[in-house]
Design an enzyme around this catalytic site. Sequence first.
Site, PDB file in Angstrom:
ATOM      1  N   ASP A  36       0.853  -1.082  -0.039  1.00 22.24           N
ATOM      2  CA  ASP A  36      -0.109   0.097   0.007  1.00 22.24           C
ATOM      3  C   ASP A  36       0.735   1.382   0.107  1.00 22.24           C
ATOM      4  OD1 ASP A  36       0.636  -0.704   2.869  1.00 22.24           O
ATOM      5  OD2 ASP A  36      -0.478   0.791   3.393  1.00 22.24           O
TER       6      ASP A  36
ATOM      7  N   ASP B 269       0.698 -17.257  -6.353  1.00 24.25           N
ATOM      8  CA  ASP B 269       1.422 -16.108  -6.765  1.00 24.25           C
ATOM      9  C   ASP B 269       0.139 -15.338  -7.845  1.00 24.25           C
ATOM     10  OD1 ASP B 269       3.211 -14.252  -7.844  1.00 24.25           O
ATOM     11  OD2 ASP B 269       3.930 -15.623  -9.535  1.00 24.25           O
TER      12      ASP B 269
ATOM     13  N   HIS C 210       1.431  -8.915  -4.363  1.00 23.72           N
ATOM     14  CA  HIS C 210       0.460  -7.677  -3.943  1.00 23.72           C
ATOM     15  C   HIS C 210       1.181  -6.601  -3.665  1.00 23.72           C
ATOM     16  CE1 HIS C 210      -3.669  -6.640  -2.418  1.00 23.72           C
ATOM     17  NE2 HIS C 210      -2.942  -5.882  -1.583  1.00 23.72           N
TER      18      HIS C 210
ATOM     19  N   GLU D 249       1.875 -10.561  -0.539  1.00 20.63           N
ATOM     20  CA  GLU D 249       2.214  -9.087  -0.330  1.00 20.63           C
ATOM     21  C   GLU D 249       3.701  -8.916  -0.059  1.00 20.63           C
ATOM     22  OE1 GLU D 249       0.388  -5.023   1.354  1.00 20.63           O
ATOM     23  OE2 GLU D 249      -0.236  -7.048   2.149  1.00 20.63           O
TER      24      GLU D 249
END
Length: 596
Positions: free
Chosen positions: A197, A565, A523, A574
Amino acid sequence: EMQRSLVGSEMCIRDRKNSDMNITTCLFTVLGGMATLGHPSETVRLNQLGYYPQQEKVAVVNAGEVREFTIVDAATGNRLLSGKPGYTASSAWSDKSRTILDFSDITVPGRYLLLVNGDSVAFEVKEKVLSPLADAALKSFYYQRTGMPIEATYAGRWSRPAGHPDDKVLVHPNAAGPERKAGAVISSPGGWYDAGDYNKYIVNSAYSIGLMQAIYARFPDYFIRQRVNIPESGNHTPDLLDEMYYNLKWMLTMQDPADGGVYHKLTTPSFEGFIKPTECKQPRYVVQKSVTAALDYAAALAQASVLFAPYEEDYPGFSEVALQAAERAYAWAEAHPQALYHQDLLNKQYQPAVVTGAYGDRSADDEFFWAASELYLATGKTVYREQVKKHLPTAYKTPSWGNTTALGVFAWLQPGREYQGEDVELANAMKDLLLDYAAEAVRGADRSPFHAPYGNDAKDFFWGCLAEGCANQATSLVCAYLLTGEKSYLTNAYRNMDYILGKNATGYCYVTGFGMKSPLYPHHRLSASDDIEAPLPGFLVGGPNPGQQDGVPYPSNLPDESYADVEGSYASNEIAINWSAALVALVSSLDALMSK
């Protein structure tokens, strides 16, 4: 370079034992074709990056009975070693059995092929085999920098414009105080994106820095030599410390100048989509000051104040500023010991609701221990030693952002520290905790399915297990080795590194950009939005997680095979700076020890 495919080679070798025809020619005759050296095997698991000449070398056959195996020179096809399997071990949670092949006698640098059960897999033996990975793991933090352009000079095709300047950040209503009211605008630029993020979190940043700085303190000469091509690489300071400074400087802006408290995180109310940093539009806030943020902040900055002291030329005054900030943050934490971050409770009282990573905690004892340890060792003030004694741990646990006890232990056991009086007893108590853990960790590893201390219990697999379980266990064993010289601790640390790099149930090398089979779709918003097919390199993914909290399809429900994956798998695929820190700590330690 093209090499001959060796699939089905055992039959050829057995039929032509007495022939003058070399193995490579034989295989070419049988298969009538060529194959690029470096394809992953369907059944053979080994370290896909390679081995140091004197390192133990073990592969695992993931299925089927094994009678013998052969090692050949990849360039000439000459047979160098034939051997029998070591042992076969059964999985604790399935009907699968794994067979161990030991080819440690191969010590000459070169490229080789392991032939077994009609399959083949390439491997390499070389000096400094982990050096490129150590460099890439540290370089991954540069790619995570916010508020500055990531330039082609340093990032190549992964260059990008500056994102999230964070020069106009709002004070969230839950963080309002007498001087900084709700909605007040502050500046908090720089630092690292936390994970997949775009937010910045003090708890995880400070923990990550603390782990890497602990390893720096053990191998300073190694890091002094290391250059990873970041903007600061030409200065007088080691690149690792330069990279730490980029985030430490941001952390200083997260302290409320009025009272010394530290905001828990800088975040948008909800996660941004998988878009470029420059396309993000949500407002960004600093949120409630917390005791864990203040203590982690205090610990990392106190530690940094010592390590940066020799580098005043590049960072004038920083050592003193860091220590002052650390002491103020610790004082705030002592005055607010129950100020734990409860995101759900806060969202019932304040708007806008914040639903990004909580990094919540239910106890600050471990953070008090770490921070008090670093401050005592930096200042010598007995008031901090009394706090260490008050929060003394009773057991060693591998380091994680949720339990920082190990970082305090590492501080007390740093090589070269000399103690007197009561401090000797404290250091010995820390040593006993670590060595008790290490002795238990390696028990049974020699007969385990993947010939490693990690991965033999279903509880070994969880969110972020490859870092907090596998890598940090190995780093703990390295520290135990440095204290005792016990070779089994170091051997088992290398075994966990092998596990991460391919000697595991899935056959993945779990670091982006490395190995024959590695994650392609982490991710990670930066990787997903950059219009480049290859992911940013050098990132360790979270790894197998039978919780499968993300709801995406997984190929297996087995604990050590619960890995997907795919971009949507935030529970297994992630990336995060604390996991990158674990990789930096382990791979740098192992490379430093083999480079001496």
